[in-house]
Design a protein around this motif. Structure first.
Motif, short mmCIF file in Angstrom:
data_model
loop_
_atom_site.label_atom_id
_atom_site.label_comp_id
_atom_site.label_asym_id
_atom_site.label_seq_id
_atom_site.Cartn_x
_atom_site.Cartn_y
_atom_site.Cartn_z
N GLU A 151 106.22 -0.40 -36.21
CA GLU A 151 104.97 -0.96 -36.70
C GLU A 151 103.74 -0.43 -35.97
OE1 GLU A 151 105.62 -5.25 -36.63
OE2 GLU A 151 107.75 -4.81 -36.91
N GLY A 152 103.72 0.87 -35.70
CA GLY A 152 102.57 1.49 -35.04
C GLY A 152 102.57 1.36 -33.53
N SER A 153 103.54 0.70 -32.95
CA SER A 153 103.67 0.57 -31.50
C SER A 153 104.90 1.32 -31.03
CB SER A 153 103.80 -0.91 -31.10
OG SER A 153 102.63 -1.62 -31.40
N TRP A 154 104.96 1.52 -29.74
CA TRP A 154 106.14 2.11 -29.10
C TRP A 154 106.81 1.00 -28.31
CZ3 TRP A 154 107.56 7.36 -29.31
CH2 TRP A 154 106.66 8.18 -30.01
N LEU A 155 108.09 0.80 -28.55
CA LEU A 155 108.86 -0.24 -27.89
C LEU A 155 109.92 0.41 -27.02
CD1 LEU A 155 109.75 -3.23 -27.49
CD2 LEU A 155 111.19 -2.91 -29.51
N LEU A 156 109.90 0.09 -25.74
CA LEU A 156 110.92 0.55 -24.80
C LEU A 156 111.71 -0.66 -24.34
CD1 LEU A 156 112.23 2.70 -22.96
CD2 LEU A 156 110.45 2.15 -21.27
N VAL A 157 113.01 -0.64 -24.58
CA VAL A 157 113.90 -1.69 -24.09
C VAL A 157 114.75 -1.04 -23.01
CG1 VAL A 157 115.75 -3.30 -24.67
CG2 VAL A 157 113.92 -2.87 -26.31
N LEU A 162 118.39 -1.38 -29.75
CA LEU A 162 117.83 -1.94 -30.98
C LEU A 162 118.72 -1.68 -32.18
CD1 LEU A 162 114.06 -1.08 -30.59
CD2 LEU A 162 115.22 -3.23 -30.13
N VAL A 163 118.83 -2.67 -33.02
CA VAL A 163 119.56 -2.56 -34.28
C VAL A 163 118.56 -2.04 -35.32
CG1 VAL A 163 120.75 -3.86 -36.08
CG2 VAL A 163 121.14 -4.42 -33.66
N PRO A 164 118.94 -1.03 -36.11
CA PRO A 164 118.04 -0.53 -37.14
C PRO A 164 117.55 -1.66 -38.04
CG PRO A 164 119.92 0.94 -36.92
CD PRO A 164 120.20 -0.28 -36.07
N GLY A 165 116.28 -1.57 -38.44
CA GLY A 165 115.66 -2.59 -39.26
C GLY A 165 114.92 -3.64 -38.45
N SER A 166 115.01 -3.56 -37.13
CA SER A 166 114.29 -4.51 -36.28
C SER A 166 112.79 -4.36 -36.45
CB SER A 166 114.65 -4.27 -34.81
OG SER A 166 115.95 -4.67 -34.53
N ARG A 167 112.10 -5.46 -36.25
CA ARG A 167 110.64 -5.49 -36.26
C ARG A 167 110.19 -6.21 -34.99
NH1 ARG A 167 108.89 -8.90 -40.02
NH2 ARG A 167 110.92 -9.85 -40.22
N LEU A 168 108.94 -6.03 -34.60
CA LEU A 168 108.45 -6.68 -33.37
C LEU A 168 108.56 -8.20 -33.47
CD1 LEU A 168 105.34 -4.51 -32.49
CD2 LEU A 168 107.59 -4.52 -31.38
N GLU A 169 108.37 -8.73 -34.65
CA GLU A 169 108.43 -10.18 -34.80
C GLU A 169 109.84 -10.70 -35.10
OE1 GLU A 169 105.93 -12.18 -33.98
OE2 GLU A 169 104.94 -10.33 -33.42
N ASP A 170 110.77 -9.79 -35.34
CA ASP A 170 112.15 -10.18 -35.61
C ASP A 170 113.06 -9.05 -35.12
OD1 ASP A 170 114.34 -11.61 -36.50
OD2 ASP A 170 114.10 -11.01 -38.59
N LEU A 171 113.26 -9.03 -33.82
CA LEU A 171 113.98 -7.96 -33.15
C LEU A 171 115.45 -8.31 -33.01
CD1 LEU A 171 113.13 -5.34 -31.47
CD2 LEU A 171 113.45 -6.79 -29.49
N VAL A 194 115.57 -11.79 -31.25
CA VAL A 194 114.37 -12.20 -30.51
C VAL A 194 113.23 -12.27 -31.51
CG1 VAL A 194 112.77 -11.61 -28.66
CG2 VAL A 194 115.21 -11.03 -28.43
N ARG A 195 112.60 -13.41 -31.59
CA ARG A 195 111.48 -13.58 -32.50
C ARG A 195 110.16 -13.59 -31.73
NH1 ARG A 195 113.22 -17.59 -37.36
NH2 ARG A 195 115.01 -16.39 -37.99
N GLY A 196 109.14 -13.03 -32.36
CA GLY A 196 107.80 -13.08 -31.78
C GLY A 196 107.62 -12.24 -30.54
#
Length: 167
Positions: A73-79, A130-139, A161-163
């Motif tokens: 969603e336009g961000s970079w997420l590092l787990v 991350l599982v494919p299809g994850s979103r920042l609000e529903d990871l 993880v929500r939110g």
């Protein structure tokens, strides 16, 4: 090591030393040269400023492992697994070269003693992918666990993880 393709045609890679004992380093390479080690450029600090092609400089101090980088969603997420706190964390930035020390950061999985597990508390956690299809609000992420001292079977669990987004 983990990588993700940016909109600019570069593949960005965070890496660390083997064994959860090194800081994070950042490199990039064009997608068509990913198999050519000499084509990689490191992100480093030199002469008072950061830039590509400088000697690699840690972008986040500490000990890390099990890295997973994705564009969401336009961000970079590092787990990643943070060895100092024995926890799985998420960091959100607007670009790979952003200051990870000031990134939006959240602990997703906490390490606990055996027999104390529940919810986001896992004994001897590993991963955080991350599982494919994850979103920042529903990871959704997978976390594995095994009790190495007793030959306990390796298992993988899925967490939701929500939110997660800054807000």
């Amino acid at each position: 090591m983990t990588w993700a393709l940016g909109e600019d045609g570069y593949v960005y890679l965070y890496s660390t030393g083997y064994g959860r004992n090194g800081p994070l380093l950042l490199h990039r390479v064009t997608a068509d040269a990913i198999a050519e080690p000499a084509a990689y450029a490191s992100w480093g600090h030199h002469g008072g400023s950061w830039g590509w092609g400088n000697a690699p400089t840690p972008v986040l101090e500490g000990g890390f492992g099990e890295l997973c980088l994705r564009r969401l969603e336009g961000s970079w997420l590092l787990v990643c697994f943070n060895a100092a706190g024995a926890r799985i964390e998420a960091l959100i930035v607007d670009r790979p070269t952003a200051d990870l020390a000031t990134a939006h950061r959240r602990t997703l999985i906490h390490d606990v003693a055996w027999g104390q597990e529940g919810g986001a508390y896992v004994a001897q956690p590993y991963g955080g992918y991350l599982v494919p299809g994850s979103r920042l609000e529903d990871l959704h992420l997978t976390v594995s666990q095994w009790r190495t001292g007793t030959g306990w079977p390796y298992r993988v669990m899925q967490f939701r993880v929500r939110g997660l987004g800054p807000g």
